[in-house]
Design an enzyme around this catalytic site. Structure first.
Site, PDB file in Angstrom:
ATOM      1  N   ARG A 243       0.730  -1.360  -0.136  1.00  0.00           N
ATOM      2  CA  ARG A 243      -0.005   0.007   0.087  1.00  0.00           C
ATOM      3  C   ARG A 243       0.874   1.370  -0.159  1.00  0.00           C
ATOM      4  O   ARG A 243       0.697   2.171   0.721  1.00  0.00           O
ATOM      5  CB  ARG A 243      -0.893  -0.011   1.079  1.00  0.00           C
ATOM      6  CG  ARG A 243      -2.161  -1.254   1.294  1.00  0.00           C
ATOM      7  CD  ARG A 243      -2.790  -1.136   0.216  1.00  0.00           C
ATOM      8  NE  ARG A 243      -3.573  -2.160   0.279  1.00  0.00           N
ATOM      9  CZ  ARG A 243      -3.340  -3.418  -0.259  1.00  0.00           C
ATOM     10  NH1 ARG A 243      -2.324  -3.483  -0.708  1.00  0.00           N
ATOM     11  NH2 ARG A 243      -4.044  -4.561  -0.266  1.00  0.00           N
TER      12      ARG A 243
ATOM     13  N   SER B 169     -10.843  -0.190   3.397  1.00  0.00           N
ATOM     14  CA  SER B 169      -9.918  -0.513   4.624  1.00  0.00           C
ATOM     15  C   SER B 169      -9.308   0.907   5.308  1.00  0.00           C
ATOM     16  O   SER B 169      -8.615   1.705   4.435  1.00  0.00           O
ATOM     17  CB  SER B 169      -8.784  -1.408   4.285  1.00  0.00           C
ATOM     18  OG  SER B 169      -9.297  -2.688   3.885  1.00  0.00           O
TER      19      SER B 169
ATOM     20  N   GLU C 249      -4.419   4.063   6.317  1.00  0.00           N
ATOM     21  CA  GLU C 249      -4.239   3.769   4.809  1.00  0.00           C
ATOM     22  C   GLU C 249      -4.781   4.773   4.078  1.00  0.00           C
ATOM     23  O   GLU C 249      -4.212   5.195   3.033  1.00  0.00           O
ATOM     24  CB  GLU C 249      -4.907   2.263   4.390  1.00  0.00           C
ATOM     25  CG  GLU C 249      -4.805   2.025   2.806  1.00  0.00           C
ATOM     26  CD  GLU C 249      -5.560   0.721   2.379  1.00  0.00           C
ATOM     27  OE1 GLU C 249      -5.494  -0.383   3.261  1.00  0.00           O
ATOM     28  OE2 GLU C 249      -6.244   0.786   1.685  1.00  0.00           O
TER      29      GLU C 249
HETATM   30  C1  LIG Z   1     -15.689  -0.097  -0.658  1.00  0.00           C
HETATM   31  C2  LIG Z   1     -14.309   0.159  -0.821  1.00  0.00           C
HETATM   32  C3  LIG Z   1     -13.243  -1.008  -0.965  1.00  0.00           C
HETATM   33  C4  LIG Z   1     -11.939  -0.848  -1.313  1.00  0.00           C
HETATM   34  N1  LIG Z   1     -11.219  -1.813  -1.528  1.00  0.00           N
HETATM   35  C5  LIG Z   1      -9.886  -1.783  -1.813  1.00  0.00           C
HETATM   36  C6  LIG Z   1      -9.020  -2.851  -1.987  1.00  0.00           C
HETATM   37  O1  LIG Z   1      -9.581  -3.945  -1.891  1.00  0.00           O
HETATM   38  N2  LIG Z   1      -7.473  -2.792  -2.283  1.00  0.00           N
HETATM   39  C7  LIG Z   1      -7.132  -1.391  -2.139  1.00  0.00           C
HETATM   40  O2  LIG Z   1      -5.892  -1.175  -2.189  1.00  0.00           O
HETATM   41  N3  LIG Z   1      -7.964  -0.204  -1.907  1.00  0.00           N
HETATM   42  C8  LIG Z   1      -9.327  -0.663  -1.681  1.00  0.00           C
HETATM   43  N4  LIG Z   1     -10.004   0.692  -1.448  1.00  0.00           N
HETATM   44  C9  LIG Z   1      -9.508   1.860  -1.760  1.00  0.00           C
HETATM   45  C10 LIG Z   1      -9.534   2.780  -2.855  1.00  0.00           C
HETATM   46  O3  LIG Z   1     -10.399   2.207  -3.568  1.00  0.00           O
HETATM   47  C11 LIG Z   1      -8.213   2.779  -3.793  1.00  0.00           C
HETATM   48  O4  LIG Z   1      -7.167   3.282  -2.913  1.00  0.00           O
HETATM   49  C12 LIG Z   1      -8.323   3.484  -4.941  1.00  0.00           C
HETATM   50  O5  LIG Z   1      -7.112   3.300  -5.816  1.00  0.00           O
HETATM   51  C13 LIG Z   1      -8.467   4.995  -4.714  1.00  0.00           C
HETATM   52  O6  LIG Z   1      -8.701   5.609  -6.063  1.00  0.00           O
HETATM   53  P1  LIG Z   1      -9.591   6.875  -6.283  1.00  0.00           P
HETATM   54  O7  LIG Z   1      -9.289   7.383  -7.656  1.00  0.00           O
HETATM   55  O8  LIG Z   1     -10.900   7.027  -5.583  1.00  0.00           O
HETATM   56  O9  LIG Z   1      -8.675   7.809  -5.648  1.00  0.00           O
HETATM   57  P2  LIG Z   1      -8.718   9.174  -4.530  1.00  0.00           P
HETATM   58  O10 LIG Z   1      -9.407   8.868  -3.219  1.00  0.00           O
HETATM   59  O11 LIG Z   1      -9.420   9.970  -5.395  1.00  0.00           O
HETATM   60  O12 LIG Z   1      -7.314   9.633  -4.107  1.00  0.00           O
HETATM   61  C14 LIG Z   1      -6.430   8.961  -3.224  1.00  0.00           C
HETATM   62  C15 LIG Z   1      -5.176   9.622  -3.248  1.00  0.00           C
HETATM   63  O13 LIG Z   1      -4.460   9.385  -4.574  1.00  0.00           O
HETATM   64  C16 LIG Z   1      -4.170  10.800  -4.971  1.00  0.00           C
HETATM   65  N5  LIG Z   1      -4.658  10.759  -6.653  1.00  0.00           N
HETATM   66  C17 LIG Z   1      -5.612  10.120  -7.164  1.00  0.00           C
HETATM   67  N6  LIG Z   1      -5.555  10.325  -8.200  1.00  0.00           N
HETATM   68  C18 LIG Z   1      -4.536  10.829  -8.720  1.00  0.00           C
HETATM   69  C19 LIG Z   1      -3.441  11.033  -9.789  1.00  0.00           C
HETATM   70  N7  LIG Z   1      -4.053  10.840 -10.992  1.00  0.00           N
HETATM   71  N8  LIG Z   1      -2.202  11.528  -9.885  1.00  0.00           N
HETATM   72  C20 LIG Z   1      -1.817  11.796  -8.359  1.00  0.00           C
HETATM   73  N9  LIG Z   1      -2.446  11.490  -7.255  1.00  0.00           N
HETATM   74  C21 LIG Z   1      -3.491  11.062  -7.340  1.00  0.00           C
HETATM   75  C22 LIG Z   1      -5.096  11.549  -4.147  1.00  0.00           C
HETATM   76  O14 LIG Z   1      -4.452  13.012  -4.142  1.00  0.00           O
HETATM   77  C23 LIG Z   1      -5.239  10.944  -2.629  1.00  0.00           C
HETATM   78  O15 LIG Z   1      -4.238  11.443  -2.196  1.00  0.00           O
HETATM   79  C24 LIG Z   1     -11.370   0.619  -1.413  1.00  0.00           C
HETATM   80  C25 LIG Z   1     -12.365   1.755  -1.109  1.00  0.00           C
HETATM   81  C26 LIG Z   1     -13.667   1.432  -0.917  1.00  0.00           C
HETATM   82  C27 LIG Z   1     -14.356   2.741  -0.621  1.00  0.00           C
END
Ligand SMILES: Cc1cc2nc3c(=O)[nH]c(=O)nc-3n(C[C@H](O)[C@H](O)[C@H](O)COP(=O)(O)OP(=O)(O)OC[C@H]3O[C@@H](n4cnc5c(N)ncnc54)[C@H](O)[C@@H]3O)c2cc1C
Length: 333
Positions: free
Chosen positions: A159, A233, A329
């Site tokens: 992570r 998580s 996380e």
């Molecule tokens: C129900 C649920 C289940 C999940 N299960 C998992 C799992 O099984 N495994 C897991 O690893 N994660 C899981 N997650 C966490 C999440 O889905 C991941 O971390 C995902 O990659 C976040 O993507 P996002 O586009 O929503 O990022 P955001 O929440 O929008 O951003 C997260 C971080 O990344 C940065 N960021 C986003 N996009 C960019 C970009 N293009 N360039 C630079 N920085 C950027 C943001 O500034 C922020 O700091 C889960 C979340 C939920 C709600």
């Protein structure tokens, strides 16, 4: 790029926290990146599924809307698929699966965008995205130029990556290249995948079957953010010294663990939290999910600060009982 003022971020985060961004703009073209004003802090938003908005955001929130998937290269064995960072992760996984290409199937149904996947090296059901990524291209906000990193340069960990460390807040990831297999070797060993396949009466699974099994398991275990606000998580699974684990084992003989190396073991954070009595806890509109103790939930109109405080209380109680400090996380803004 149109910059709007005083925009509610409620539709843009899966925790369902209602706070305003002082400035907000969508990034739809690579050329938009050259017009980001340098006068205020910049926050990059994908699907908002890994952020906790602890209060109003004073700065420019850039919502990633970059789209496009193309084949960068292919041979008999592999295809190198390049995806723009604003593509929805699960749609991208389905695209690969529809073509029969393997590598992403265990990561089906993770919310968010393609560009956020490398940030915390998303992982689930025995797979991590680092195992398929060959390149990450980003716009360096300070240096005002595009840079492409190889897999090694991303310094992926559990992570973790360089984008959560040295490059935190400095890199807008614009595209990612994934090396997928045309002759996939399936990974069914983790969790309940095999059991689910047998319920589905699948004896010779394809990548599509693995993804279907993962989707079924995830849907039954994790709260749907459209119904109950959450960010998956909330904490990482802590890694501790084997010697510490062995001494804890005298006191807590049922403590589960996964070996990391000869010296280190990983302990499931969900177990630690559950042992401290938090599973199903509720105070006002904040709580801990009743089926998955790793997931903090917004049961109505919780503020980001209330969720933050609950996470602090959980960390303190796990330290008091086990001497292990949990790390969040979720990215806190
Ligand atoms: C129900 C649920 C289940 C999940 N299960 C998992 C799992 O099984 N495994 C897991 O690893 N994660 C899981 N997650 C966490 C999440 O889905 C991941 O971390 C995902 O990659 C976040 O993507 P996002 O586009 O929503 O990022 P955001 O929440 O929008 O951003 C997260 C971080 O990344 C940065 N960021 C986003 N996009 C960019 C970009 N293009 N360039 C630079 N920085 C950027 C943001 O500034 C922020 O700091 C889960 C979340 C939920 C709600």
């Amino acid at each position: 790029m149109h910059i709007a003022q005083h925009i509610s971020l409620l539709p843009y985060n899966t925790f369902g926290i209602d706070v305003e961004a002082s400035l907000f703009a969508g990034v739809s073209n690579l050329s938009d990146l050259q017009h980001i004003p340098a006068s205020q802090p910049v926050y990059i938003l994908g699907g908002g599924s890994n952020v906790l908005l602890s209060g109003p955001v004073n700065g420019l929130v850039l919502q990633n809307r970059l789209k496009g998937i193309s084949i960068q290269q292919e041979d008999d064995k592999n295809v190198w698929l390049e995806a723009a960072s604003g593509e929805v992760w699960h749609q991208f996984v389905l695209y690969a699966i529809d073509h029969g290409w393997g590598g992403l199937e265990n990561l089906a149904l993770i919310p968010g965008t393609v560009g956020a996947a490398p940030i915390q090296n998303i992982g689930a059901y025995g797979a991590e995205v680092k195992d398929t990524i060959t390149q990450v291209t980003f716009w360096h906000l300070e240096e005002q130029r595009f840079i492409t990193y190889s897999n090694g340069e991303c310094r992926f960990g559990y992570r973790d990556s360089i984008f959560k460390n040295e490059l935190k807040g400095k890199a807008f990831i614009t595209s990612v290249v994934y090396k997928l297999s045309k002759h996939p070797v399936l990974n069914t060993s983790y969790g309940a995948i095999e059991q689910e396949l047998s319920v589905m009466q699948v004896t010779e699974p394809t990548v599509k079957d693995i993804a279907a099994a993962v989707i079924r398991i995830r849907t039954s275990k994790l709260p749907d953010p459209k119904v109950t606000g959450n960010a998956g998580s909330f904490f990482k699974n802590p890694t501790i010294a084997r010697s510490q684990y062995e001494s804890l084992l005298h006191q807590f003989p049922a403590m589960p663990h996964f070996p990391v190396s000869n010296e280190l073991v990983k302990v499931p954070a969900a177990w630690l939290i559950e042992q401290c009595g938090w599973k199903g806890y509720r105070k006002g509109d904040v709580g801990v999910h009743d089926r998955q103790a790793l997931v903090l939930v917004n049961l109505g109109h919780a503020s980001g600060n209330e969720i933050w405080q609950l996470s602090g209380d959980i960390i303190a109680s796990v330290v008091a009982r086990f001497g292990i400090e949990l790390e969040r996380e979720v990215q806190v803004w």
